[in-house]
Design an enzyme around this catalytic site. Structure first.
Site, short mmCIF file in Angstrom:
data_model
loop_
_atom_site.label_atom_id
_atom_site.label_comp_id
_atom_site.label_asym_id
_atom_site.label_seq_id
_atom_site.Cartn_x
_atom_site.Cartn_y
_atom_site.Cartn_z
CB CYS A 15 -0.93 0.01 1.21
SG CYS A 15 -2.36 -1.10 1.06
CG HIS A 108 2.48 -10.37 -3.75
ND1 HIS A 108 1.97 -10.30 -2.47
CD2 HIS A 108 3.47 -11.28 -3.72
CE1 HIS A 108 2.64 -11.13 -1.69
NE2 HIS A 108 3.55 -11.75 -2.44
P1 5GP Z 1 5.76 -13.35 -0.94
O1 5GP Z 1 6.89 -13.93 -0.14
O2 5GP Z 1 4.74 -12.70 -0.03
O3 5GP Z 1 5.15 -14.30 -1.92
O4 5GP Z 1 6.39 -12.22 -1.86
C1 5GP Z 1 6.72 -10.96 -1.40
C2 5GP Z 1 7.75 -10.41 -2.33
O5 5GP Z 1 7.84 -9.02 -2.13
C3 5GP Z 1 9.15 -10.99 -2.13
O6 5GP Z 1 9.58 -11.62 -3.33
C4 5GP Z 1 9.98 -9.79 -1.73
O7 5GP Z 1 11.28 -9.83 -2.29
C5 5GP Z 1 9.17 -8.63 -2.29
N1 5GP Z 1 9.31 -7.40 -1.55
C6 5GP Z 1 9.21 -7.23 -0.20
N2 5GP Z 1 9.36 -5.93 0.13
C7 5GP Z 1 9.53 -5.26 -1.04
C8 5GP Z 1 9.73 -3.87 -1.34
O8 5GP Z 1 9.77 -3.00 -0.49
N3 5GP Z 1 9.88 -3.55 -2.66
C9 5GP Z 1 9.83 -4.50 -3.64
N4 5GP Z 1 9.99 -4.07 -4.90
N5 5GP Z 1 9.64 -5.80 -3.39
C10 5GP Z 1 9.50 -6.18 -2.09
ZN ZN Z 2 -1.72 -3.31 1.16
#
Ligand code: 5GP
Ligand code: ZN
Length: 132
Positions: A15, A108
């Protein structure tokens, strides 16, 4: 994006990206979704496609969210094209919940490409598609 949108969590990192409070390397944005490069890429192309509104996970999608759900999927082709993997192929992954290692509680889609991937996508087991 203004923060008067109907669903917004001030503590949510995605967000904050949508609101412009923390920077991201933007690939694409429309009235429904934004796509940006993952900060910790696992492949040459690793983009995230998120709804502009805060929805925690796929499990929190309601019938009334059908447009948002569709918009996330429809953005995949655009992002694949913009990142150069439309022809070579790409994978779209939603990590949902604890076992799937979802670490950010804002839906995402990971769009991953630029290399040949293994299957199934379990940690530490990289195999060619269809291989035992
Ligand atoms: P999940 O582990 O929830 O499937 O994926 C979250 C993703 O968000 C991870 O691949 C992580 O590297 C990415 N991520 C986390 N914080 C940030 C951020 O501040 N900026 C960006 N561009 N990616 C982020
Ligand atoms: Zn959010």
């Amino acid at each position: 994006m203004d923060i008067t949108m109907t669903r917004y969590d001030p503590d949510c990192i995605f967000c904050k990206i949508v609101a412009g409070h923390i920077p991201a390397n933007l690939i694409y944005k429309n009235d429904h979704v934004a796509a940006f490069h993952d900060i910790n890429p696992v492949a040459p192309v690793h983009a995230l496609i998120i709804p502009l509104e805060h929805i925690r996970s796929l499990s929190d999608l309601k019938d009334g969210d059908s447009e948002i759900a569709a918009r996330i999927l429809l953005a995949a082709r655009v992002v694949a094209e913009k990142t150069g993997v439309l022809e070579s192929g790409y994978r779209v992954v939603f990590n949902n919940g604890e076992d799937a290692l979802q670490s950010v509680g804002h839906i995402h889609a990971h769009l991953i490409g630029g290399k040949t991937m293994g299957w199934p996508p379990f940690a530490g087991r990289e195999v060619a598609h269809g291989e035992e």
